[in-house]
Design an enzyme around this catalytic site. Structure first.
Site, mmCIF file in Angstrom:
data_model
loop_
_atom_site.group_PDB
_atom_site.id
_atom_site.type_symbol
_atom_site.label_atom_id
_atom_site.label_comp_id
_atom_site.label_asym_id
_atom_site.label_seq_id
_atom_site.Cartn_x
_atom_site.Cartn_y
_atom_site.Cartn_z
ATOM 1 N N GLU A 138 0.856 -1.177 0.000
ATOM 2 C CA GLU A 138 0.000 0.000 0.000
ATOM 3 C C GLU A 138 0.894 1.230 0.000
ATOM 4 O O GLU A 138 1.956 1.230 0.619
ATOM 5 C CB GLU A 138 -0.908 0.048 1.235
ATOM 6 C CG GLU A 138 -1.999 -0.996 1.269
ATOM 7 C CD GLU A 138 -1.548 -2.319 1.876
ATOM 8 O OE1 GLU A 138 -2.215 -3.331 1.604
ATOM 9 O OE2 GLU A 138 -0.530 -2.338 2.590
ATOM 10 N N TYR A 150 7.344 2.475 -7.983
ATOM 11 C CA TYR A 150 6.722 1.148 -8.000
ATOM 12 C C TYR A 150 6.277 0.770 -9.409
ATOM 13 O O TYR A 150 6.454 -0.373 -9.839
ATOM 14 C CB TYR A 150 5.544 1.081 -7.025
ATOM 15 C CG TYR A 150 5.928 1.335 -5.588
ATOM 16 C CD1 TYR A 150 7.145 0.905 -5.065
ATOM 17 C CD2 TYR A 150 5.078 2.032 -4.733
ATOM 18 C CE1 TYR A 150 7.501 1.152 -3.750
ATOM 19 C CE2 TYR A 150 5.420 2.275 -3.411
ATOM 20 C CZ TYR A 150 6.628 1.835 -2.930
ATOM 21 O OH TYR A 150 6.976 2.073 -1.622
#
Length: 182
Positions: A138, A150
């Site tokens: 998360e 990411y």
């Protein structure tokens, strides 16, 4: 009692492919770093990095780190040091076929040098050795820089988790990396 627990944890680690991480020296962006598994003695440094990265907040408390580091479940917690000073860390725990990154932080002055990406690639190797199919995490909706990193590493957006971060009720974006057979 702690010695008995550590022996039990070590035996379980063999069962779950949760072998100790051997300390090693690595080169990232022409700089030399040391990487090793986190010990209970490192928690103070981890909290210090959290305070710096999260503007005085502590997403994880000392107790949270203690519980996670002593868990019998398959997990990997690493720190990275430069010249003996801890500058970043990452943690992951295996849930079924998913390696969930529980926490990752790199000191602000060391961000943008590939350290976080390196740590995630180490988790990727751990995930593969534990027969995982995905890596999940998360990230704060406001943390666009982390989301960009990411995505560069192959993570894709999955779902939004409303009010995920308790201190400010910020939403989290869940991201997943699908591991391919190689």
């Amino acid at each position: 009692m702690l010695k008995k627990f550590n022996l039990f944890h070590s035996i379980l680690g063999i069962f779950f492919k949760n072998r100790p991480y051997d300390e090693k020296t690595v080169e990232i962006s022409n700089q030399e770093y040391s990487v090793r598994g986190i010990t209970l003695d490192d928690i103070k440094d981890l909290l210090s990095i959290e305070r710096e990265v999260y503007a005085g907040e502590l997403p994880w408390t000392k107790t949270a780190f203690l519980v996670e580091l002593q868990s019998a479940e398959p997990h990997l917690y690493l720190l990275i040091q430069k010249e003996g000073k801890t500058i970043g860390f990452i943690g992951c725990r295996i849930f079924g076929k998913d390696a969930h990154i529980t926490n990752v932080a790199v000191s602000t002055q060391n961000q943008g040098n590939g350290i976080g990406s390196f740590l995630i690639r180490e988790i990727q190797q751990f995930a593969k050795s534990n027969d995982c199919e995905t890596i999940s995490l998360e990230v704060r909706m406001s943390n666009k820089n982390a989301q960009r990193v990411y995505r560069q590493l192959g993570f894709v957006s999955n779902t939004i988790k409303p009010d995920y971060y308790t201190e400010n009720k910020e939403d989290a974006l869940e991201m997943i990396l699908y591991l391919k057979e190689e």
